[in-house]
Every structure is written in C-alpha cells, then in structure tokens.
Design a protein around this motif. Structure first.
Motif, PDB file in Angstrom:
ATOM      1  N   GLN A   1       8.612  14.164  -6.155  1.00 25.68           N
ATOM      2  CA  GLN A   1       9.344  13.638  -4.997  1.00 25.68           C
ATOM      3  C   GLN A   1       8.499  12.584  -4.295  1.00 25.68           C
ATOM      4  O   GLN A   1       7.274  12.681  -4.221  1.00 25.68           O
ATOM      5  N   LEU A   2       9.176  11.583  -3.739  1.00 23.96           N
ATOM      6  CA  LEU A   2       8.506  10.497  -3.007  1.00 23.96           C
ATOM      7  C   LEU A   2       9.170  10.342  -1.647  1.00 23.96           C
ATOM      8  O   LEU A   2      10.370  10.082  -1.573  1.00 23.96           O
ATOM      9  N   GLU A   3       8.386  10.492  -0.588  1.00 22.22           N
ATOM     10  CA  GLU A   3       8.895  10.280   0.768  1.00 22.22           C
ATOM     11  C   GLU A   3       8.610   8.837   1.213  1.00 22.22           C
ATOM     12  O   GLU A   3       7.595   8.264   0.862  1.00 22.22           O
ATOM     13  N   TYR A   4       9.508   8.293   2.014  1.00 20.32           N
ATOM     14  CA  TYR A   4       9.262   7.020   2.669  1.00 20.32           C
ATOM     15  C   TYR A   4      10.128   6.939   3.914  1.00 20.32           C
ATOM     16  O   TYR A   4      11.116   7.671   4.054  1.00 20.32           O
TER      17      TYR A   4
ATOM     18  N   ASP B   1      -0.087  25.739  -3.507  1.00 19.92           N
ATOM     19  CA  ASP B   1       1.021  24.821  -3.795  1.00 19.92           C
ATOM     20  C   ASP B   1       0.797  23.503  -3.050  1.00 19.92           C
ATOM     21  O   ASP B   1       1.637  23.050  -2.277  1.00 19.92           O
ATOM     22  N   ARG B   2      -0.365  22.905  -3.295  1.00 20.18           N
ATOM     23  CA  ARG B   2      -0.842  21.782  -2.497  1.00 20.18           C
ATOM     24  C   ARG B   2       0.108  20.603  -2.452  1.00 20.18           C
ATOM     25  O   ARG B   2       0.182  19.884  -1.445  1.00 20.18           O
ATOM     26  N   ARG B   3       0.861  20.332  -3.523  1.00 18.47           N
ATOM     27  CA  ARG B   3       1.733  19.148  -3.533  1.00 18.47           C
ATOM     28  C   ARG B   3       2.854  19.249  -2.500  1.00 18.47           C
ATOM     29  O   ARG B   3       3.386  18.242  -2.041  1.00 18.47           O
ATOM     30  N   ARG B   4       3.209  20.467  -2.148  1.00 17.41           N
ATOM     31  CA  ARG B   4       4.249  20.662  -1.141  1.00 17.41           C
ATOM     32  C   ARG B   4       3.807  20.128   0.221  1.00 17.41           C
ATOM     33  O   ARG B   4       4.638  19.826   1.079  1.00 17.41           O
ATOM     34  N   TYR B   5       2.511  20.017   0.426  1.00 20.00           N
ATOM     35  CA  TYR B   5       1.968  19.599   1.719  1.00 20.00           C
ATOM     36  C   TYR B   5       1.421  18.171   1.684  1.00 20.00           C
ATOM     37  O   TYR B   5       0.686  17.772   2.587  1.00 20.00           O
ATOM     38  N   ILE B   6       1.783  17.418   0.666  1.00 21.57           N
ATOM     39  CA  ILE B   6       1.385  16.008   0.569  1.00 21.57           C
ATOM     40  C   ILE B   6       2.611  15.149   0.862  1.00 21.57           C
ATOM     41  O   ILE B   6       3.677  15.337   0.266  1.00 21.57           O
ATOM     42  N   VAL B   7       2.468  14.210   1.789  1.00 20.68           N
ATOM     43  CA  VAL B   7       3.556  13.320   2.186  1.00 20.68           C
ATOM     44  C   VAL B   7       3.120  11.883   1.919  1.00 20.68           C
ATOM     45  O   VAL B   7       1.954  11.534   2.102  1.00 20.68           O
ATOM     46  N   THR B   8       4.061  11.055   1.456  1.00 19.61           N
ATOM     47  CA  THR B   8       3.750   9.650   1.175  1.00 19.61           C
ATOM     48  C   THR B   8       4.500   8.730   2.141  1.00 19.61           C
ATOM     49  O   THR B   8       5.554   9.088   2.680  1.00 19.61           O
ATOM     50  N   TYR B   9       3.927   7.556   2.366  1.00 16.43           N
ATOM     51  CA  TYR B   9       4.612   6.490   3.101  1.00 16.43           C
ATOM     52  C   TYR B   9       4.008   5.153   2.667  1.00 16.43           C
ATOM     53  O   TYR B   9       2.948   5.111   2.025  1.00 16.43           O
TER      54      TYR B   9
ATOM     55  N   GLY C   1      13.813  17.385  17.675  1.00 11.70           N
ATOM     56  CA  GLY C   1      14.791  18.299  18.237  1.00 11.70           C
ATOM     57  C   GLY C   1      14.920  19.523  17.350  1.00 11.70           C
ATOM     58  O   GLY C   1      13.936  20.184  17.023  1.00 11.70           O
ATOM     59  N   GLN C   2      16.120  19.797  16.888  1.00 14.78           N
ATOM     60  CA  GLN C   2      16.358  20.939  16.008  1.00 14.78           C
ATOM     61  C   GLN C   2      16.258  20.561  14.526  1.00 14.78           C
ATOM     62  O   GLN C   2      16.440  21.414  13.664  1.00 14.78           O
ATOM     63  N   THR C   3      15.974  19.292  14.248  1.00 15.57           N
ATOM     64  CA  THR C   3      15.907  18.825  12.856  1.00 15.57           C
ATOM     65  C   THR C   3      14.496  18.971  12.316  1.00 15.57           C
ATOM     66  O   THR C   3      13.551  18.385  12.850  1.00 15.57           O
ATOM     67  N   SER C   4      14.333  19.759  11.264  1.00 16.68           N
ATOM     68  CA  SER C   4      13.033  19.914  10.613  1.00 16.68           C
ATOM     69  C   SER C   4      12.841  18.784   9.616  1.00 16.68           C
ATOM     70  O   SER C   4      13.692  18.542   8.757  1.00 16.68           O
ATOM     71  N   LEU C   5      11.727  18.073   9.727  1.00 18.04           N
ATOM     72  CA  LEU C   5      11.476  16.912   8.867  1.00 18.04           C
ATOM     73  C   LEU C   5      10.450  17.205   7.775  1.00 18.04           C
ATOM     74  O   LEU C   5      10.704  16.945   6.602  1.00 18.04           O
ATOM     75  N   LEU C   6       9.290  17.738   8.151  1.00 19.57           N
ATOM     76  CA  LEU C   6       8.204  17.923   7.188  1.00 19.57           C
ATOM     77  C   LEU C   6       7.410  19.178   7.519  1.00 19.57           C
ATOM     78  O   LEU C   6       7.400  19.642   8.662  1.00 19.57           O
ATOM     79  N   VAL C   7       6.694  19.683   6.517  1.00 12.85           N
ATOM     80  CA  VAL C   7       5.717  20.753   6.702  1.00 12.85           C
ATOM     81  C   VAL C   7       4.371  20.226   6.234  1.00 12.85           C
ATOM     82  O   VAL C   7       4.258  19.712   5.114  1.00 12.85           O
ATOM     83  N   LEU C   8       3.374  20.319   7.093  1.00  7.43           N
ATOM     84  CA  LEU C   8       2.040  19.788   6.807  1.00  7.43           C
ATOM     85  C   LEU C   8       0.997  20.899   6.773  1.00  7.43           C
ATOM     86  O   LEU C   8       1.221  21.988   7.299  1.00  7.43           O
ATOM     87  N   ASP C   9      -0.156  20.578   6.176  1.00  2.17           N
ATOM     88  CA  ASP C   9      -1.204  21.575   5.992  1.00  2.17           C
ATOM     89  C   ASP C   9      -1.873  21.972   7.303  1.00  2.17           C
ATOM     90  O   ASP C   9      -2.142  23.150   7.539  1.00  2.17           O
ATOM     91  N   ASP C  10      -2.153  21.001   8.182  1.00  2.00           N
ATOM     92  CA  ASP C  10      -2.860  21.312   9.426  1.00  2.00           C
ATOM     93  C   ASP C  10      -2.380  20.393  10.544  1.00  2.00           C
ATOM     94  O   ASP C  10      -1.540  19.508  10.342  1.00  2.00           O
TER      95      ASP C  10
ATOM     96  N   GLN D   1       0.849  -1.209   0.000  1.00  4.54           N
ATOM     97  CA  GLN D   1       0.000   0.000   0.000  1.00  4.54           C
ATOM     98  C   GLN D   1       0.873   1.242   0.000  1.00  4.54           C
ATOM     99  O   GLN D   1       1.886   1.300   0.716  1.00  4.54           O
ATOM    100  N   ILE D   2       0.465   2.233  -0.766  1.00  6.60           N
ATOM    101  CA  ILE D   2       1.061   3.559  -0.666  1.00  6.60           C
ATOM    102  C   ILE D   2       0.032   4.469  -0.008  1.00  6.60           C
ATOM    103  O   ILE D   2      -1.160   4.450  -0.360  1.00  6.60           O
ATOM    104  N   CYS D   3       0.478   5.237   0.976  1.00  3.78           N
ATOM    105  CA  CYS D   3      -0.433   6.073   1.760  1.00  3.78           C
ATOM    106  C   CYS D   3      -0.050   7.538   1.607  1.00  3.78           C
ATOM    107  O   CYS D   3       1.120   7.878   1.375  1.00  3.78           O
ATOM    108  N   TYR D   4      -1.050   8.384   1.766  1.00  2.00           N
ATOM    109  CA  TYR D   4      -0.864   9.824   1.565  1.00  2.00           C
ATOM    110  C   TYR D   4      -1.314  10.582   2.818  1.00  2.00           C
ATOM    111  O   TYR D   4      -2.332  10.250   3.430  1.00  2.00           O
ATOM    112  N   ILE D   5      -0.576  11.602   3.156  1.00  4.27           N
ATOM    113  CA  ILE D   5      -0.978  12.546   4.209  1.00  4.27           C
ATOM    114  C   ILE D   5      -1.157  13.910   3.546  1.00  4.27           C
ATOM    115  O   ILE D   5      -0.251  14.401   2.864  1.00  4.27           O
ATOM    116  N   GLY D   6      -2.337  14.494   3.710  1.00  5.39           N
ATOM    117  CA  GLY D   6      -2.577  15.839   3.184  1.00  5.39           C
ATOM    118  C   GLY D   6      -3.054  15.897   1.752  1.00  5.39           C
ATOM    119  O   GLY D   6      -3.048  16.966   1.143  1.00  5.39           O
TER     120      GLY D   6
END
Length: 265
Positions: A259-262, A169-177, A217-226, A157-162
């Motif tokens: 881009q594809l996140e996992y 710029d909606r694709r910037r706020y979509i994350v996959t796993y 911590g101080q590491t930024s990983l993702l930016v989400l819509d809400d 399964q591929i899953c989507y967040i956002g």
C-alpha cells in the motif's frame, strides 16, 4: 470613671464651689470630650493596622496569586494566570494540572528520485515502481503500480514516517508521503481512493491497545508507532484535506507492504 491624679481632685473641689447646673454641664462636656478622644484613637488604629497588607495581597491576587508568584512563571499560579480570567482570587490553580509537554515530531526521512525516469517492472508476483536501478515501492498489481507512477511523477522525493519502528508488523506503522514538486506537466490522474477530512479537527490520540492514532474529529486516518511519528503525520496532514491510498484492497499476506499513502489538498 476613676481618676488617679491629684490634679483631678483639685478640679473636683473647684467644681463643688459652682452652682449645681454649671457643675452638671461641665461634667457632661468632659464626658463628651473623653468619648471623642477614644473614637479618634480607634480610627487611627484601623488605618495603620495589619489590614493594609491584606488589601495589597488581595489586589495582587486578582489573577489568583501574589505578584511575586506570577512573575516567577512556575508553580500552580501559572494555570490561574492564563485561564481563570482574573476572577475568584484564591482559585488560580483550579485543577492543578501541569501542561502536557510538547511532542517533538519525528525527523523527516526522505529519499530523492528522478520523476522523469520512473518505470514499472514485474518482480515475482508483484510489480515494482523504480527510478532506474533504484527500487521505490512494491505493489500487488500492475494497475496499482501504474497509479503509483502517476502520483510520484509530480514530486521529487518520497518520504517515510515510522520506517525505523521495531514492531512485529512494522509495515503497518510506516506511512509514506511525497514532497518537492517536480514541475513536470500533469499526466493522467490515478484512480483516487481518498478520505476527506477537516485539517482544523486533526488531533493525535494516545494508544488504546494499539499505536498512536491520528484522527480528524471522528474520522480515523492513521495508526503510528509513537507520539513523535504521529506528530509528524499531523504536520503533513495539516497542509492537506485528503489522505489517499493505493492498494487498499490487495489480498496479500502482508497487505501494508503493498500500500502507498499520499496526501492531496
């Protein structure tokens, strides 16, 4: 001392008939007896007075509030009951702040595919990873698409967040796993491009001129819509130690689309 009863006058006439020394002794003893009676009366008043109720209130307030307030589970006493450690009875609601409401994570949004049927086809200037006629992900280069297949074949399964966000710029706020292990034999490894983090340090931060951010911590990983999307991402990230990205350096006009996140453990 003033005597107001007639009986007392008789006693005085009777005392006058005694020798002087005896009369003085009797008067002294009478004074001592009266002082003792006054002292007993005052002591009795202290035991039965209103201070008893104050002491009971104080003991019930060890956690910062009367017992009836603590058992109700509402109001500022709750903060003192759980956080003051039982000291300083009157400071139970030391900051008066209400606990932040719990955020419900966004619902999972997953699509199943056959990992044994994955392929890459060119589509214009891009490359498409697909399952038969089912398009899964678009990449900017053939190499990125092949790496996408190497990762995706391990899952079902591929899953989507956002995916439902409505930003410009909606694709910037979509994350996959990915989820649902396929059980297929391990194939060739992709070119890993990952950011390591400590799951114990994961936290969601409110927007500061942008979307909600997931950090370790101080590491930024993702930016989400809400907040709900950010909480879903936090839950996924909590079971892993690396966030990986395919297509990070593509130079397309809309780079997030390619881009594809996992995640990896």
């Amino acid at each position: 001392m003033i005597y107001t009863t007639s009986g007392v006058g008789s006693v005085r006439r009777w005392i006058r008939g005694w020798p002087a020394a005896t009369a003085v002794a009797v008067v002294a003893l009478s004074g001592l007896l009266l002082l003792a009676l006054v002292a007993c009366g005052a002591g009795t008043g202290r035991l039965s007075g209103p201070s008893d109720a104050d002491e009971v209130t104080g003991s019930a307030g060890l956690g910062g509030a009367p017992a009836t307030t603590e058992t109700s589970g509402t109001g500022p006493a709750d903060g003192g009951h759980t956080g003051s450690g039982g000291n300083g009875g009157g400071d139970s609601g030391n900051d008066g702040a209400e606990p932040e409401p719990e955020v419900t994570p966004a619902a999972e949004d997953c699509v199943g595919y056959d990992p044994a049927n994955l392929s890459v086809t060119q589509q214009g200037d891009a490359w498409l990873m697909r399952d038969g006629n089912h398009a899964i992900k678009l990449f900017a280069t053939s190499l990125d698409a092949q790496d996408g297949v190497k990762v995706a074949r391990n899952w079902t399964q591929i899953c989507y967040i956002g995916r439902g966000n409505e930003r410009a710029d909606r694709r910037r706020y979509i994350v996959t796993y990915f989820q649902g292990p396929s059980g297929l034999p391990l194939g060739l490894a992709p070119s890993f491009d990952c950011t390591a983090y400590d799951p114990a340090e994961l936290a969601v931060h409110e927007p500061d001129g942008d979307g909600w951010s997931l950090r370790a911590g101080q590491t930024s990983l993702l930016v989400l819509d809400d907040a709900a999307d950010a909480e879903r991402a936090r839950l996924v990230a909590a079971g892993n130690t690396r966030l990986c990205l395919i297509g990070r350096d593509n130079d397309e006009p809309d780079p997030a689309r390619y881009q594809l996140e996992y995640w990896r453990q």
